[in-house]
Design a protein around this motif. Structure first.
Motif, mmCIF file in Angstrom:
data_model
loop_
_atom_site.group_PDB
_atom_site.id
_atom_site.type_symbol
_atom_site.label_atom_id
_atom_site.label_comp_id
_atom_site.label_asym_id
_atom_site.label_seq_id
_atom_site.Cartn_x
_atom_site.Cartn_y
_atom_site.Cartn_z
ATOM 1 N N ALA A 24 51.193 24.749 48.639
ATOM 2 C CA ALA A 24 52.016 25.631 47.846
ATOM 3 C C ALA A 24 51.417 27.017 47.863
ATOM 4 O O ALA A 24 50.153 27.109 48.291
ATOM 5 C CB ALA A 24 51.886 25.092 46.425
ATOM 6 N N LEU A 61 58.044 29.617 41.945
ATOM 7 C CA LEU A 61 58.107 28.978 43.354
ATOM 8 C C LEU A 61 58.411 30.115 44.386
ATOM 9 O O LEU A 61 58.881 31.179 44.279
ATOM 10 C CB LEU A 61 59.513 28.121 43.298
ATOM 11 C CG LEU A 61 59.723 26.882 43.019
ATOM 12 C CD1 LEU A 61 60.889 26.299 42.839
ATOM 13 C CD2 LEU A 61 58.860 25.926 43.066
ATOM 14 N N THR A 83 55.693 22.036 48.211
ATOM 15 C CA THR A 83 56.943 22.672 47.764
ATOM 16 C C THR A 83 57.997 22.517 48.939
ATOM 17 O O THR A 83 57.779 22.238 50.046
ATOM 18 C CB THR A 83 56.835 24.121 47.206
ATOM 19 O OG1 THR A 83 56.371 24.883 48.588
ATOM 20 C CG2 THR A 83 55.712 24.285 46.203
ATOM 21 N N SER A 93 57.471 20.992 42.556
ATOM 22 C CA SER A 93 57.041 22.575 42.242
ATOM 23 C C SER A 93 55.621 22.393 42.105
ATOM 24 O O SER A 93 54.789 21.511 42.497
ATOM 25 C CB SER A 93 57.487 22.660 40.648
ATOM 26 O OG SER A 93 56.614 21.894 39.878
#
Length: 314
Positions: free
Chosen positions: A148, A200, A100, A130
């Motif tokens: 992430a 996110l 990310t 993403s």
């Protein structure tokens, strides 16, 4: 039976049974794809696809049963090729990483720098996206490692390993009213807020905290990148909520930060690889550079566990 036949079946499913797209993906012709599929069906003695005329419309029951076997065969063929390459080139090759924006901008640079000093002949490809895009790139084989905070645990095809914990900070210009008193969700809710897009960098923790308190925050702007959020806070458009790692007092001299860990809780960044995939030695080295607790023995042990088994924790 040959691997091109197996690839034709797999790509037919991936391309939603559109043989033109399959031919493009395999760099061949549509009649060639049809022939490969027919020859595979003849050799197996079963029909793999439901047809409407010459068009494929879905998988038959035997086809649905065979598809996971074909996926495993193609994965193992890729692993076999990588194993041979491993012995031919221990210190060179390609490492593809998907992360990310926050991870790529703030968490990865020290690990990349250390890795480059250890393996100067390994080319690095860094992809940003993403959490879902990171997971998709991993599952397609486009990248070797994904990093992430969200989503990676949601896919049984992936092994997600915890790397480090982090919290959020509230950022404001000097002299802002929030700097004078205790930071609370109620005080934050009185201001226009600028933070990450949904899905996110711990955004679910931010939303959940306000919802649990029965508050409706006035989020006026969202972005994927903390640097964008900080820019608009400096312009006076609102109060920012970013990952703590994204704020550095020496660099962000036009901003002040307040620790919001007590408000939004602790987030956990994860590193993921494909279950059953082959990892070169330098991939293990990169993983350990990024998360020193994830040495090769830990990663190999976790990869050997069945999906749903108790996972490694920090």
């Amino acid at each position: 039976m040959n691997f091109q036949q197996l690839r034709s079946m797999r790509e037919a499913v991936r391309c939603n049974f559109n043989l033109t797209d399959v031919a493009n993906a395999l760099h061949t012709s549509q009649p060639g794809v049809s022939r490969q599929i027919r020859e595979l069906e003849e050799e197996l003695g079963i029909e793999l696809f439901v047809r409407a005329g010459k068009r494929l419309t879905g998988l038959t029951e035997p086809g649905a049963h065979v598809l996971p076997i074909i996926e495993r065969l193609l994965l193992e063929s890729s692993n076999l090729k990588k194993a041979g390459q491993e012995f031919m080139a221990q210190q060179s090759g390609l490492l593809s990483i998907a992360a990310t924006h926050s991870q790529a901008r703030y968490a990865l640079p020290p690990a990349v720098q250390e890795f480059r000093s250890q393996f100067p002949n390994v080319k690095l490809h860094l992809h940003q996206g993403s959490p879902k895009q990171v997971a998709d790139m991993l599952m397609s084989g486009e990248v070797d490692v994904g990093i992430a905070t969200e989503a990676l645990n949601d896919y049984p095809e992936l092994v997600a390993l915890p790397c480090y914990r982090w919290t959020h900070s509230v950022i404001v210009p000097p002299g802002h009213a929030l700097l004078d008193g205790p930071l609370t969700l109620e005080s934050l809710a009185r201001f226009a807020l600028i933070t990450y897009d949904t899905g996110l960098t711990g955004r679910s923790h931010i939303d959940g905290a306000f919802t649990q308190r029965g508050l409706a925050p006035n989020i006026v702007l969202t972005a994927m990148d903390a640097d964008v959020i900080k820019t608009y806070v400096q312009l006076g458009m609102g109060v920012g909520i970013v990952a703590s790692i994204a704020y550095e007092a020496e660099r962000d001299t036009a901003l002040r930060a307040l620790d919001a860990g007590a408000l939004f809780g602790i987030n956990l960044t994860k590193l993921a690889v494909r279950r059953g995939g082959y990892l070169r030695g330098y991939v293990y080295a990169f993983i350990e550079s990024f998360a020193p607790t994830l040495n090769r023995a830990v990663v190999e042990k976790t990869l050997s566990e069945e999906p749903g088994a108790a996972s490694y924790d920090i």
